[in-house]
Design a protein around this motif. Structure first.
Motif, PDB file in Angstrom:
ATOM      1  N   LEU A 115     -14.303   4.270   1.709  1.00 36.17           N
ATOM      2  CA  LEU A 115     -15.701   3.766   1.674  1.00 36.17           C
ATOM      3  C   LEU A 115     -15.826   2.481   1.198  1.00 36.17           C
ATOM      4  CD1 LEU A 115     -18.153   6.650   0.531  1.00 36.17           C
ATOM      5  CD2 LEU A 115     -17.735   6.066   3.007  1.00 36.17           C
ATOM      6  N   GLY A 116     -15.041   1.883   0.138  1.00 43.04           N
ATOM      7  CA  GLY A 116     -15.256   0.772  -0.341  1.00 43.04           C
ATOM      8  C   GLY A 116     -15.036  -0.462   0.051  1.00 43.04           C
ATOM      9  N   LYS A 117     -14.030  -0.550   1.128  1.00 43.79           N
ATOM     10  CA  LYS A 117     -13.641  -1.583   1.727  1.00 43.79           C
ATOM     11  C   LYS A 117     -13.821  -1.893   3.186  1.00 43.79           C
ATOM     12  CE  LYS A 117     -10.552  -3.296  -2.206  1.00 43.79           C
ATOM     13  NZ  LYS A 117      -9.121  -3.880  -2.325  1.00 43.79           N
ATOM     14  N   LYS A 118     -14.863  -1.075   3.784  1.00 46.81           N
ATOM     15  CA  LYS A 118     -15.178  -1.329   5.058  1.00 46.81           C
ATOM     16  C   LYS A 118     -15.501  -2.712   5.825  1.00 46.81           C
ATOM     17  CE  LYS A 118     -17.711   2.420   5.319  1.00 46.81           C
ATOM     18  NZ  LYS A 118     -18.466   3.566   6.022  1.00 46.81           N
ATOM     19  N   GLU A 119     -16.341  -3.071   5.019  1.00 45.86           N
ATOM     20  CA  GLU A 119     -16.837  -4.584   5.539  1.00 45.86           C
ATOM     21  C   GLU A 119     -15.520  -5.541   5.287  1.00 45.86           C
ATOM     22  OE1 GLU A 119     -20.239  -5.748   3.259  1.00 45.86           O
ATOM     23  OE2 GLU A 119     -21.422  -4.092   4.086  1.00 45.86           O
ATOM     24  N   SER A 120     -14.907  -5.434   4.272  1.00 47.79           N
ATOM     25  CA  SER A 120     -13.704  -6.201   4.007  1.00 47.79           C
ATOM     26  C   SER A 120     -12.870  -5.887   5.278  1.00 47.79           C
ATOM     27  CB  SER A 120     -13.142  -5.999   2.856  1.00 47.79           C
ATOM     28  OG  SER A 120     -13.813  -6.498   1.698  1.00 47.79           O
ATOM     29  N   LEU A 121     -12.437  -4.856   5.631  1.00 48.63           N
ATOM     30  CA  LEU A 121     -11.610  -4.823   6.809  1.00 48.63           C
ATOM     31  C   LEU A 121     -11.920  -5.423   8.185  1.00 48.63           C
ATOM     32  CD1 LEU A 121      -9.098  -2.946   7.792  1.00 48.63           C
ATOM     33  CD2 LEU A 121     -10.613  -1.259   8.522  1.00 48.63           C
ATOM     34  N   VAL A 122     -13.304  -5.444   8.485  1.00 46.98           N
ATOM     35  CA  VAL A 122     -13.860  -6.153   9.739  1.00 46.98           C
ATOM     36  C   VAL A 122     -13.489  -7.700   9.304  1.00 46.98           C
ATOM     37  CG1 VAL A 122     -16.007  -6.459  11.084  1.00 46.98           C
ATOM     38  CG2 VAL A 122     -15.592  -4.178  10.057  1.00 46.98           C
ATOM     39  N   SER A 130       4.344 -16.674  -0.412  1.00 44.31           N
ATOM     40  CA  SER A 130       4.186 -18.263  -1.117  1.00 44.31           C
ATOM     41  C   SER A 130       2.783 -18.341  -1.724  1.00 44.31           C
ATOM     42  CB  SER A 130       4.331 -19.127   0.428  1.00 44.31           C
ATOM     43  OG  SER A 130       3.364 -18.936   1.293  1.00 44.31           O
ATOM     44  N   ARG A 131       1.765 -17.596  -1.381  1.00 41.81           N
ATOM     45  CA  ARG A 131       0.397 -18.069  -2.019  1.00 41.81           C
ATOM     46  C   ARG A 131       0.301 -17.427  -3.336  1.00 41.81           C
ATOM     47  NH1 ARG A 131      -2.964 -20.574   1.478  1.00 41.81           N
ATOM     48  NH2 ARG A 131      -3.784 -21.322  -0.732  1.00 41.81           N
ATOM     49  N   LEU A 132       0.948 -16.491  -3.792  1.00 44.82           N
ATOM     50  CA  LEU A 132       0.959 -15.942  -4.962  1.00 44.82           C
ATOM     51  C   LEU A 132       0.418 -16.705  -6.147  1.00 44.82           C
ATOM     52  CD1 LEU A 132       3.612 -13.089  -5.064  1.00 44.82           C
ATOM     53  CD2 LEU A 132       1.167 -12.653  -5.261  1.00 44.82           C
ATOM     54  N   PRO A 133       1.104 -17.870  -6.500  1.00 46.14           N
ATOM     55  CA  PRO A 133       0.686 -18.565  -7.453  1.00 46.14           C
ATOM     56  C   PRO A 133      -0.543 -18.999  -7.307  1.00 46.14           C
ATOM     57  CG  PRO A 133       2.867 -19.195  -6.809  1.00 46.14           C
ATOM     58  CD  PRO A 133       2.336 -18.296  -5.980  1.00 46.14           C
ATOM     59  N   ASP A 134      -1.011 -19.477  -6.166  1.00 39.91           N
ATOM     60  CA  ASP A 134      -2.268 -19.952  -6.236  1.00 39.91           C
ATOM     61  C   ASP A 134      -3.400 -18.926  -6.472  1.00 39.91           C
ATOM     62  OD1 ASP A 134      -1.341 -22.354  -5.294  1.00 39.91           O
ATOM     63  OD2 ASP A 134      -1.133 -21.776  -3.349  1.00 39.91           O
ATOM     64  N   ILE A 135      -3.493 -17.613  -5.742  1.00 40.92           N
ATOM     65  CA  ILE A 135      -4.309 -16.630  -5.782  1.00 40.92           C
ATOM     66  C   ILE A 135      -4.579 -16.047  -7.226  1.00 40.92           C
ATOM     67  CG2 ILE A 135      -2.953 -14.971  -5.021  1.00 40.92           C
ATOM     68  CD1 ILE A 135      -5.612 -13.808  -3.626  1.00 40.92           C
ATOM     69  N   VAL A 172      -5.323  -6.627  -4.029  1.00 39.33           N
ATOM     70  CA  VAL A 172      -5.410  -7.210  -2.628  1.00 39.33           C
ATOM     71  C   VAL A 172      -3.769  -7.694  -2.491  1.00 39.33           C
ATOM     72  CG1 VAL A 172      -7.597  -8.426  -2.834  1.00 39.33           C
ATOM     73  CG2 VAL A 172      -5.557  -9.673  -3.808  1.00 39.33           C
ATOM     74  N   ALA A 173      -3.497  -8.133  -1.292  1.00 35.59           N
ATOM     75  CA  ALA A 173      -2.073  -8.767  -1.180  1.00 35.59           C
ATOM     76  C   ALA A 173      -2.221  -9.930  -0.409  1.00 35.59           C
ATOM     77  CB  ALA A 173      -1.291  -7.614  -0.204  1.00 35.59           C
ATOM     78  N   ALA A 223      -7.951 -13.715  -1.046  1.00 34.58           N
ATOM     79  CA  ALA A 223      -6.947 -13.188  -0.203  1.00 34.58           C
ATOM     80  C   ALA A 223      -7.121 -13.265   1.255  1.00 34.58           C
ATOM     81  CB  ALA A 223      -6.633 -11.907  -0.795  1.00 34.58           C
ATOM     82  N   LEU A 224      -8.207 -12.992   2.009  1.00 34.43           N
ATOM     83  CA  LEU A 224      -8.441 -13.224   3.415  1.00 34.43           C
ATOM     84  C   LEU A 224      -8.157 -14.547   3.986  1.00 34.43           C
ATOM     85  CD1 LEU A 224     -11.024 -10.620   3.852  1.00 34.43           C
ATOM     86  CD2 LEU A 224      -8.859 -10.323   3.982  1.00 34.43           C
ATOM     87  N   GLU A 225      -8.495 -15.535   2.939  1.00 33.67           N
ATOM     88  CA  GLU A 225      -8.811 -16.948   3.213  1.00 33.67           C
ATOM     89  C   GLU A 225      -7.084 -17.371   3.388  1.00 33.67           C
ATOM     90  OE1 GLU A 225     -11.067 -18.887   0.678  1.00 33.67           O
ATOM     91  OE2 GLU A 225     -12.772 -18.236   1.338  1.00 33.67           O
ATOM     92  N   MET A 226      -6.292 -16.677   2.644  1.00 38.40           N
ATOM     93  CA  MET A 226      -4.774 -17.142   2.498  1.00 38.40           C
ATOM     94  C   MET A 226      -4.051 -16.051   3.446  1.00 38.40           C
ATOM     95  SD  MET A 226      -4.236 -17.213  -1.671  1.00 38.40           S
ATOM     96  CE  MET A 226      -5.309 -18.752  -2.445  1.00 38.40           C
ATOM     97  N   GLU A 227      -4.741 -15.618   4.571  1.00 37.69           N
ATOM     98  CA  GLU A 227      -4.123 -14.670   5.431  1.00 37.69           C
ATOM     99  C   GLU A 227      -3.602 -13.511   4.766  1.00 37.69           C
ATOM    100  OE1 GLU A 227      -2.062 -16.762   9.105  1.00 37.69           O
ATOM    101  OE2 GLU A 227      -1.697 -18.171   7.175  1.00 37.69           O
TER     102      GLU A 227
END
Length: 585
Positions: free
Chosen positions: A522-529, A448-453, A443-444, A507-511
């Motif tokens: 195939l693996g992350k299609k739902e995450s992309l939506v 600034s959110r690196l320490p938290d995640i 994930v990326a 990661a998505l919650e942290m923008e």
């Protein structure tokens, strides 16, 4: 010697195979050239599950299943999904039938030669199933094409377009999200014979290459020029796949990702048309940025056959250093501050205490490491620049509770220090027990959110009570997890899936992004939506439909045909066929 494609009847539907064995396959220097009557044993899977999968897949079964899926899957799909707020979905595309696919194979063998098209069972398996991937498709390709030129790729595309046969590009085969799988069968196009450097322009700092050249081999060939290509993912990665996934690597913090180094592309479109996205100057305002559009498209818009890449001057000097910390949060905080101070590091990598323990146990680096969260640095430039960078970095890490700071005195020591980072994955693989496999994902997030995640992800990994490590390219907010688990234990797999999905959702919650460099596949299609929303995905769909109206280019990757349309499983298709036959009887 033309291979026949007999149709065999069978009653057992194919079952989706999720990561059946994670083993390292060393690619051969050139592809095997077979027809279906001349099968070689090839490199076999390292697990019973993989072996049983391979045994099930024969050429005829692959053809039957692929055609059943390709001709039927989209016919069953809903056409209610909206293209935009004002447009309605068009009729879902339909692929060719068995006879049409046979004609396509025969026509290409006539045009390109018998050895240019393979229907060998081992070849189909090697190109349709990946030991690296977190997920695999239900089907295999019908055939493998081995073109030697852009013009031959164009011929393949024209024939596949004529017979409505899906096309899947293939180069290194090391992707992690089933990016080169063939969920609708079709023709996989392997660029094994297109692996050359075509032109080197030293004074312009660029090079023109074909898609199947490995980035490490490219740099080896450039050694005497004083130039190098700085994007450095896994050693087996090839330029074509690197373009497809917009990959990066350890040098990304200084040099950026693949999109920053591609000048132009030669692309074969779905109907066989050949285009060049732009000319060779580094700067242009001439029209749409088509180069950027194809980079990261995973072969869903066109087939890349030539790439012009920027090159960078080789740095005058390089120093490697490692720093240990009492906690993963301290290490992540130090990395964030080094980035915030704009220290010109070439690489900044993180590995947690579990990964350092794994490296010690594997014993492949020639030394014993402190089993603490560790940052790895590469500093490059002039002697004065490096000394200044080291001074600032020492100040930052000291303020973040660093427990040791070690620098290489020479190139040999630097190689030893950096070897721990390079050997991280192989060290974990060397400790696998029978039945275990490794799930690697990334994930990326904003820096600034690196320490938290990282702190929260580390807690969940430790709670698994199995080998689960955290590592990655922390300098640009991108990190990975590698989890070794027992695939035969459904409870353990479920716990691992939960941790992986939690990390992505966090990661998505942290923008952030669901993937920093692996791509969607195939693996992350739902995450992309979840990341971009349906409206943005629909814009992507409209672009694809404009270039590929019959949905032939690597179908099923990144997103489905419409919001409501998802590929029907082969189990559903086969069950429906059998139920219909019984009703008729």
């Amino acid at each position: 010697m033309k291979a026949s494609l007999p149709l065999r009847s069978f009653s057992t539907p194919c079952r989706s195979q999720f990561r059946p064995g994670f083993y390292r396959r060393t690619p051969s220097s050139s592809p095997r050239r077979w027809n279906s009557t001349n099968s070689s044993s090839g490199a076999g899977p390292a697990s019973d599950a993989a072996s049983s999968t391979k045994a099930f897949w024969t050429t005829s079964r692959a053809l039957v299943l692929a055609v059943a899926a390709s001709s039927g899957a989209y016919a069953f799909a809903s056409t209610r999904g909206s293209l935009s707020s004002t447009a309605q979905a068009k009729e879902a595309p339909r692929y060719g039938d068995i006879k049409q696919f046979e004609k396509a194979i025969a026509e290409l063998r006539t045009d390109l030669g018998e050895d240019a098209i393979s229907t060998d069972d081992d070849d189909l398996h090697d190109h349709g199933y990946s030991e690296w991937s977190s997920v695999n498709a239900d089907r295999l390709p019908v055939a493998i094409a081995y073109p030697k030129t852009t013009e031959e790729v164009s011929k393949i595309a024209k024939v596949c377009h004529k017979y409505r046969m899906p096309m899947v590009p293939y180069s290194g085969g090391s992707s992690l999200e089933a990016n080169f799988s063939a969920p609708y069968g079709g023709m996989t196009i392997d660029f094994a014979f297109m692996d050359r450097i075509l032109e080197v322009h030293e004074n312009d700092l660029d090079v023109v290459v074909q898609p199947s050249i490995q980035w490490m081999h490219l740099n080896k060939e450039l050694e005497n020029t004083g130039l190098f290509f700085p994007v450095d993912p896994g050693p087996s990665a090839k330029i074509g796949g690197m373009v497809g996934t917009n990959c990066s690597g350890t040098n990304a913090v200084r040099y950026g990702t693949m999109k920053d180094w591609v000048v132009n592309l030669t692309v074969v479109l779905a109907d066989g048309q050949i285009i060049k996205t732009r000319r060779r100057p580094r700067k242009t305002s001439a029209g749409y940025n088509l180069t950027g559009m194809f980079v990261g498209s995973e072969g869903t818009l066109g087939i890349v056959t030539e790439i012009t890449l920027k090159l960078a001057p080789s740095p005058e000097q390089m120093r490697v250093g490692i720093v240990t910390f009492p906690s993963i949060r301290d290490a992540a905080s130090a990395a964030m501050q080094v980035t915030r101070r704009a220290v010109p590091v070439q690489s900044m990598e993180i590995m947690d205490d579990v990964q350092m323990n794994v490296i010690n146990r594997a014993g492949g680096t020639g030394r014993v490491w402190k089993e603490l969260p560790t940052l790895f640095f590469k500093f490059s430039g002039t002697k004065a620049q490096i000394e200044d960078s080291i001074r600032i970095t020492k100040e930052i890490v000291k303020n973040n509770k660093s427990t040791s700071f070690e620098f290489a005195k020479n190139e040999q020591e630097g190689h030893v220090l950096w070897s721990a980072r390079k050997e991280s994955l192989w060290s974990m693989l060397s400790l696998r027990k029978e039945g275990s496999e490794v799930w690697s994902t990334d994930v990326a997030v904003p820096i600034s959110r690196l320490p938290d995640i990282i702190e929260k992800s580390k807690e969940e990994l430790d709670d698994l009570k199995i080998f689960a490590s955290l590592l990655g390219h922390i300098g640009d907010g991108n990190f990975h997890t590698s989890i070794m688990y027992n695939r035969k234990d459904p409870d353990e797999r479920a716990r691992v899936e939960t941790v992986v999905h939690n990390m992505v959702n966090r990661a998505l919650e942290m923008e952030g992004s669901c993937t920093g460099e692996h791509g969607i596949g195939l693996g992350k299609k739902e995450s992309l939506v979840s990341e971009l929303g349906p409206d943005t995905i629909n814009v992507m769909r409209n672009i694809k439909r404009a270039l590929d109206p019959h949905w032939l280019m690597n179908p099923g990757k990144i997103f489905d045909y419409s919001t409501d349309s998802k590929p029907t499983s082969i189990t559903d298709l086969e069950s429906g066929r059998l139920a219909g036959a019984q009703k008729k009887d």
